[in-house]
Write a protein that holds these residues in place. Sequence first.
Motif, PDB file in Angstrom:
ATOM      1  N   ASP A 128       0.789  -1.231   0.000  1.00 27.31           N
ATOM      2  CA  ASP A 128       0.000   0.000   0.000  1.00 27.31           C
ATOM      3  C   ASP A 128       0.820   1.280   0.000  1.00 27.31           C
ATOM      4  N   TYR A 129       2.125   1.189  -0.184  1.00 27.87           N
ATOM      5  CA  TYR A 129       2.932   2.411  -0.329  1.00 27.87           C
ATOM      6  C   TYR A 129       4.291   2.065  -0.924  1.00 27.87           C
ATOM      7  N   GLY A 130       4.922   3.108  -1.482  1.00 23.31           N
ATOM      8  CA  GLY A 130       6.254   2.963  -2.044  1.00 23.31           C
ATOM      9  C   GLY A 130       7.292   3.592  -1.135  1.00 23.31           C
ATOM     10  N   SER A 131       8.552   3.214  -1.348  1.00 21.33           N
ATOM     11  CA  SER A 131       9.632   3.700  -0.490  1.00 21.33           C
ATOM     12  C   SER A 131      10.966   3.460  -1.183  1.00 21.33           C
ATOM     13  N   GLY A 132      11.953   4.288  -0.869  1.00 17.52           N
ATOM     14  CA  GLY A 132      13.324   4.028  -1.295  1.00 17.52           C
ATOM     15  C   GLY A 132      13.503   3.787  -2.774  1.00 17.52           C
ATOM     16  N   PHE A 133      12.963   4.678  -3.620  1.00 19.22           N
ATOM     17  CA  PHE A 133      13.043   4.583  -5.086  1.00 19.22           C
ATOM     18  C   PHE A 133      12.217   3.434  -5.664  1.00 19.22           C
ATOM     19  N   CYS A 134      11.327   2.863  -4.891  1.00 19.68           N
ATOM     20  CA  CYS A 134      10.531   1.716  -5.338  1.00 19.68           C
ATOM     21  C   CYS A 134       9.048   2.072  -5.291  1.00 19.68           C
ATOM     22  N   LEU A 135       8.389   2.058  -6.453  1.00 21.26           N
ATOM     23  CA  LEU A 135       6.955   2.336  -6.527  1.00 21.26           C
ATOM     24  C   LEU A 135       6.143   1.059  -6.465  1.00 21.26           C
ATOM     25  N   LEU A 136       6.572   0.064  -7.256  1.00 21.83           N
ATOM     26  CA  LEU A 136       5.872  -1.212  -7.383  1.00 21.83           C
ATOM     27  C   LEU A 136       6.889  -2.333  -7.198  1.00 21.83           C
ATOM     28  N   ASN A 137       6.505  -3.351  -6.464  1.00 19.76           N
ATOM     29  CA  ASN A 137       7.436  -4.425  -6.130  1.00 19.76           C
ATOM     30  C   ASN A 137       7.438  -5.484  -7.237  1.00 19.76           C
ATOM     31  N   ASP A 138       8.378  -5.346  -8.155  1.00 22.14           N
ATOM     32  CA  ASP A 138       8.441  -6.256  -9.303  1.00 22.14           C
ATOM     33  C   ASP A 138       8.765  -7.687  -8.885  1.00 22.14           C
ATOM     34  N   LEU A 139       9.556  -7.863  -7.824  1.00 17.26           N
ATOM     35  CA  LEU A 139       9.887  -9.203  -7.353  1.00 17.26           C
ATOM     36  C   LEU A 139       8.629  -9.918  -6.870  1.00 17.26           C
ATOM     37  N   ALA A 140       7.801  -9.189  -6.131  1.00 17.45           N
ATOM     38  CA  ALA A 140       6.571  -9.785  -5.609  1.00 17.45           C
ATOM     39  C   ALA A 140       5.578 -10.070  -6.728  1.00 17.45           C
ATOM     40  N   VAL A 141       5.455  -9.147  -7.677  1.00 16.77           N
ATOM     41  CA  VAL A 141       4.523  -9.371  -8.790  1.00 16.77           C
ATOM     42  C   VAL A 141       4.974 -10.562  -9.622  1.00 16.77           C
ATOM     43  N   ALA A 142       6.276 -10.684  -9.858  1.00 12.12           N
ATOM     44  CA  ALA A 142       6.787 -11.820 -10.630  1.00 12.12           C
ATOM     45  C   ALA A 142       6.564 -13.141  -9.887  1.00 12.12           C
ATOM     46  N   ALA A 143       6.749 -13.123  -8.578  1.00 12.36           N
ATOM     47  CA  ALA A 143       6.488 -14.339  -7.806  1.00 12.36           C
ATOM     48  C   ALA A 143       5.011 -14.720  -7.877  1.00 12.36           C
ATOM     49  N   GLN A 144       4.133 -13.726  -7.803  1.00 11.99           N
ATOM     50  CA  GLN A 144       2.704 -14.005  -7.910  1.00 11.99           C
ATOM     51  C   GLN A 144       2.363 -14.553  -9.292  1.00 11.99           C
ATOM     52  N   TYR A 145       3.002 -14.005 -10.316  1.00 13.50           N
ATOM     53  CA  TYR A 145       2.809 -14.530 -11.676  1.00 13.50           C
ATOM     54  C   TYR A 145       3.177 -16.020 -11.729  1.00 13.50           C
ATOM     55  N   ALA A 146       4.325 -16.356 -11.133  1.00 15.37           N
ATOM     56  CA  ALA A 146       4.770 -17.755 -11.157  1.00 15.37           C
ATOM     57  C   ALA A 146       3.760 -18.663 -10.449  1.00 15.37           C
ATOM     58  N   LEU A 147       3.238 -18.213  -9.318  1.00 12.60           N
ATOM     59  CA  LEU A 147       2.226 -19.006  -8.614  1.00 12.60           C
ATOM     60  C   LEU A 147       0.989 -19.196  -9.497  1.00 12.60           C
ATOM     61  N   ASN A 148       0.610 -18.139 -10.211  1.00 10.98           N
ATOM     62  CA  ASN A 148      -0.551 -18.228 -11.108  1.00 10.98           C
ATOM     63  C   ASN A 148      -0.322 -19.241 -12.227  1.00 10.98           C
ATOM     64  N   GLN A 149       0.964 -19.454 -12.576  1.00 10.51           N
ATOM     65  CA  GLN A 149       1.302 -20.400 -13.647  1.00 10.51           C
ATOM     66  C   GLN A 149       1.420 -21.837 -13.142  1.00 10.51           C
ATOM     67  N   GLY A 150       1.182 -22.053 -11.850  1.00 11.03           N
ATOM     68  CA  GLY A 150       1.235 -23.403 -11.308  1.00 11.03           C
ATOM     69  C   GLY A 150       2.492 -23.754 -10.550  1.00 11.03           C
ATOM     70  N   VAL A 151       3.418 -22.787 -10.397  1.00 15.25           N
ATOM     71  CA  VAL A 151       4.603 -23.034  -9.575  1.00 15.25           C
ATOM     72  C   VAL A 151       4.167 -23.104  -8.111  1.00 15.25           C
ATOM     73  N   HIS A 152       4.639 -24.099  -7.394  1.00 18.34           N
ATOM     74  CA  HIS A 152       4.177 -24.314  -6.022  1.00 18.34           C
ATOM     75  C   HIS A 152       5.043 -23.628  -4.972  1.00 18.34           C
ATOM     76  N   LYS A 153       6.317 -23.402  -5.293  1.00 19.73           N
ATOM     77  CA  LYS A 153       7.210 -22.793  -4.313  1.00 19.73           C
ATOM     78  C   LYS A 153       8.219 -21.899  -5.035  1.00 19.73           C
ATOM     79  N   VAL A 154       8.286 -20.630  -4.613  1.00 20.88           N
ATOM     80  CA  VAL A 154       9.210 -19.655  -5.187  1.00 20.88           C
ATOM     81  C   VAL A 154      10.144 -19.178  -4.085  1.00 20.88           C
ATOM     82  N   LEU A 155      11.430 -19.118  -4.386  1.00 18.75           N
ATOM     83  CA  LEU A 155      12.405 -18.512  -3.479  1.00 18.75           C
ATOM     84  C   LEU A 155      12.853 -17.172  -4.055  1.00 18.75           C
ATOM     85  N   ILE A 156      12.654 -16.098  -3.293  1.00 17.26           N
ATOM     86  CA  ILE A 156      13.210 -14.795  -3.664  1.00 17.26           C
ATOM     87  C   ILE A 156      14.516 -14.643  -2.886  1.00 17.26           C
ATOM     88  N   PHE A 157      15.631 -14.738  -3.591  1.00 25.24           N
ATOM     89  CA  PHE A 157      16.962 -14.685  -2.976  1.00 25.24           C
ATOM     90  C   PHE A 157      17.519 -13.283  -3.222  1.00 25.24           C
TER      91      PHE A 157
END
Length: 320
Positions: A128-157
């Motif tokens: 619900d907010y941005g911070s530190g030069f970040c408006l939208l969390n691309d890592l989180a959106v990409a992880a959600q995309y992967a889950l939508n594609q049927g991936v069961h476990k994602v590691l954000i390293f």
Amino acid sequence: MGRTAPKLIYHPIYSELELPDRHRYPIGKYRALYLALQQLGVPPDAFNLSETADLSLVGQVHQASYLDALCSGQLDAKAMRRIGFPWSEQLIRRSLLSVGGTVQSTALALQHGIALHLSGGYHHAFADYGSGFCLLNDLAVAAQYALNQGVHKVLIFDCDVHQGDGTAAIFADNPAVVTCSLHGEKNFPYYKQRSDWDLALDSQVSDKEYLTAAEQSLDYLLRLYQPELVIYDAGIDIHQDDDLGLLAVTTTGIAKRDALVLSRCRQAGIPVAAVIGGGYQRDLNRLTQIHLQLFYAAFALCDAPLPAHPDWQWLASVTS
């Protein structure tokens, strides 16, 4: 380039943002990296042009009220100061394209094994907010995309020097996404969130200490969670010369870290979508040379090596 070269994602808009004079953000680094890769022999047609992120997907991560206010320019001045950029239509377009680029990197990694995005790593954006030069969390959106594609476990390293606080908060109650942050203890953000795996590093940590921490963390997380996808934030603000980093990792240390992450995932048969993350030297040439380490490692691992400095002779043993 060989047929096995890693997939690349880029858009010219990444460096096409007008900022105030002496603004802290090195907006020109994306174009500089793109041109440097071409000078190393990567043809222009090897780059996939990023596409604007689907707002319905972004809305699965970010609150609708925040998205509406952000995209329409209705966020108040305090909220924009927290982000660190002046609002503009170009800023919003750039942000959505960068998020889309990380999503594309994820899709290509799932298909081909390794994909590298010449942007990304905006991990300080909360639902619900941005911070530190970040408006939208691309890592989180990409992880959600992967889950939508049927991936069961994602590691954000996340190996950026700053804790991935927004990412940790977004997935705090979602066991399908494992959040990991290796970061400087005495660095932004002041208030840290709780990732699934946090490793706060002392200031001036050396190559040996850093690489031991990265290797042990990655090996443990891969063994414990057995992810089907790794999203890797290859931030270089851990570098000893970074203006905002406070650590003492050398360029060689970063090269070995990137080779370690990519090779471990390759050995385990896990696709990797990598973003370049943070890096804040004002000298774009020096900054670009450090960001290039990720690409040297990925191309060497894919048997399509780029011309590199002789010091890279050790890479074959790391990635074999």
